[in-house]
Design a protein around this motif. Structure first.
Motif, PDB file in Angstrom:
ATOM      1  N   LYS A   1      21.908  62.951  48.416  1.00  0.00           N
ATOM      2  CA  LYS A   1      22.922  62.114  49.047  1.00  0.00           C
ATOM      3  C   LYS A   1      24.282  62.659  48.638  1.00  0.00           C
ATOM      4  O   LYS A   1      24.429  63.254  47.572  1.00  0.00           O
ATOM      5  N   TYR A   2      25.288  62.434  49.468  1.00  0.00           N
ATOM      6  CA  TYR A   2      26.616  62.905  49.113  1.00  0.00           C
ATOM      7  C   TYR A   2      27.662  62.054  49.808  1.00  0.00           C
ATOM      8  O   TYR A   2      27.444  61.540  50.908  1.00  0.00           O
ATOM      9  N   VAL A   3      28.796  61.897  49.136  1.00  0.00           N
ATOM     10  CA  VAL A   3      29.914  61.130  49.683  1.00  0.00           C
ATOM     11  C   VAL A   3      31.221  61.875  49.420  1.00  0.00           C
ATOM     12  O   VAL A   3      31.304  62.714  48.519  1.00  0.00           O
ATOM     13  N   TYR A   4      32.215  61.545  50.224  1.00  0.00           N
ATOM     14  CA  TYR A   4      33.547  62.129  50.094  1.00  0.00           C
ATOM     15  C   TYR A   4      34.514  61.012  49.697  1.00  0.00           C
ATOM     16  O   TYR A   4      35.009  60.275  50.546  1.00  0.00           O
ATOM     17  N   PRO A   5      34.806  60.869  48.383  1.00  0.00           N
ATOM     18  CA  PRO A   5      35.711  59.797  47.961  1.00  0.00           C
ATOM     19  C   PRO A   5      37.176  60.087  48.209  1.00  0.00           C
ATOM     20  O   PRO A   5      38.012  59.187  48.127  1.00  0.00           O
ATOM     21  N   GLY A   6      37.526  61.353  48.500  1.00  0.00           N
ATOM     22  CA  GLY A   6      38.925  61.685  48.770  1.00  0.00           C
ATOM     23  C   GLY A   6      39.302  63.021  48.169  1.00  0.00           C
ATOM     24  O   GLY A   6      38.452  63.806  47.757  1.00  0.00           O
TER      25      GLY A   6
ATOM     26  N   GLY B   1      46.029  72.772  39.831  1.00  0.00           N
ATOM     27  CA  GLY B   1      47.143  73.058  40.728  1.00  0.00           C
ATOM     28  C   GLY B   1      46.760  73.186  42.189  1.00  0.00           C
ATOM     29  O   GLY B   1      47.622  73.446  43.031  1.00  0.00           O
ATOM     30  N   LYS B   2      45.463  73.000  42.510  1.00  0.00           N
ATOM     31  CA  LYS B   2      44.997  73.125  43.885  1.00  0.00           C
ATOM     32  C   LYS B   2      44.613  71.762  44.439  1.00  0.00           C
ATOM     33  O   LYS B   2      44.036  70.942  43.730  1.00  0.00           O
ATOM     34  N   ILE B   3      44.939  71.518  45.711  1.00  0.00           N
ATOM     35  CA  ILE B   3      44.468  70.306  46.373  1.00  0.00           C
ATOM     36  C   ILE B   3      43.016  70.526  46.773  1.00  0.00           C
ATOM     37  O   ILE B   3      42.700  71.467  47.506  1.00  0.00           O
ATOM     38  N   CYS B   4      42.146  69.657  46.280  1.00  0.00           N
ATOM     39  CA  CYS B   4      40.713  69.848  46.475  1.00  0.00           C
ATOM     40  C   CYS B   4      40.068  68.657  47.168  1.00  0.00           C
ATOM     41  O   CYS B   4      40.440  67.502  46.918  1.00  0.00           O
ATOM     42  N   ASN B   5      39.113  68.968  48.055  1.00  0.00           N
ATOM     43  CA  ASN B   5      38.193  67.941  48.532  1.00  0.00           C
ATOM     44  C   ASN B   5      37.197  67.654  47.411  1.00  0.00           C
ATOM     45  O   ASN B   5      36.633  68.575  46.846  1.00  0.00           O
ATOM     46  N   VAL B   6      36.999  66.387  47.120  1.00  0.00           N
ATOM     47  CA  VAL B   6      36.037  66.001  46.091  1.00  0.00           C
ATOM     48  C   VAL B   6      34.782  65.450  46.771  1.00  0.00           C
ATOM     49  O   VAL B   6      34.875  64.563  47.622  1.00  0.00           O
TER      50      VAL B   6
END
Length: 216
Positions: A127-132, A138-143
């Motif tokens: 299972k996986y979710v994208y909380p933000g 220093g990098k903007i990352c998808n978590v």
């Protein structure tokens, strides 16, 4: 044996504590990551490996190298005190100080995480979710947070940080039920390196004096 357990825990996965439904945005991001890394043949990644115990505040850090053959279960993981090698069927763990090699079958289920599947493990049994998004180094990352459908593992969650611009894996943070945390932080990635596939097989002749312990 204790050192083997540490690496086994590093590559074992995550009893589920995520929501029941798979997040479609998370899947779209992970598909982009898998596509990026599956187009190469053999890749080489440098990383740091950190173990943290929140209770004692103890922290261990070491660096390592990971070789992976795309679209297979073949890998070679090199740390300061040990190596782990898999040809997709057999897995060898070489403990340098003990001069011992432990031989096992490569994991055939989701009870352990194969490093060769680092970039596409979500595709089966998770299972996986994208909380933000979050800022990492220093990098903007998808978590993205993942957990397996099998809830019996000692590790219950993994958190991936993915560079939003390049869709490259920045780090993977693993949580276990004892409160410990284990982090792979990717420091370099070289696709399409020219090396022999023999690196995915343990050659005893290159390790004089080593004792082979077959645990199969």
């Amino acid at each position: 044996m204790k050192r083997f357990s540490t690496v086994a825990l590093l590559i074992s996965v995550f009893a589920a504590q995520l929501q029941a439904q798979t997040d479609t945005k998370a899947k779209a991001i992970l598909d982009q990551v898998a596509k990026k890394y599956s187009t190469t043949n053999i890749s080489k990644s440098g990383f740091t490996y950190t173990i943290e115990d929140p209770d004692t505040k103890a922290k261990q850090v070491q660096s390592g190298t990971l070789y992976v053959k795309a679209r297979t279960n073949k890998f070679k993981l090199v740390l300061k005190d040990q190596e782990m090698i898999s040809d997709g069927k057999t897995q060898w763990t070489y403990l340098k100080e003990e001069k011992e090699v432990q031989v096992n079958n490569s994991p055939a289920d989701n009870s352990q995480f194969n490093p060769a599947q680092l970039f596409n493990m979500y595709q089966k049994g998770y299972k996986y979710v994208y909380p933000g998004d979050s800022k990492v180094n220093g990098k903007i990352c998808n978590v993205i947070e993942l957990a397996p459908l099998d809830t019996k593992g000692s590790v219950f969650k993994i958190r991936l940080s993915i560079d939003k611009a390049t869709k490259s894996l920045v780090n993977a943070l693993i949580f276990d039920r004892n409160g410990n945390r284990y982090t792979y932080a990717i420091t370099s990635f070289v696709p399409g390196i020219k090396v022999s596939e023999s690196i995915f097989t343990f050659d005893k002749s290159k390790y004089p004096g080593v004792e082979v312990v077959d645990l199969r």
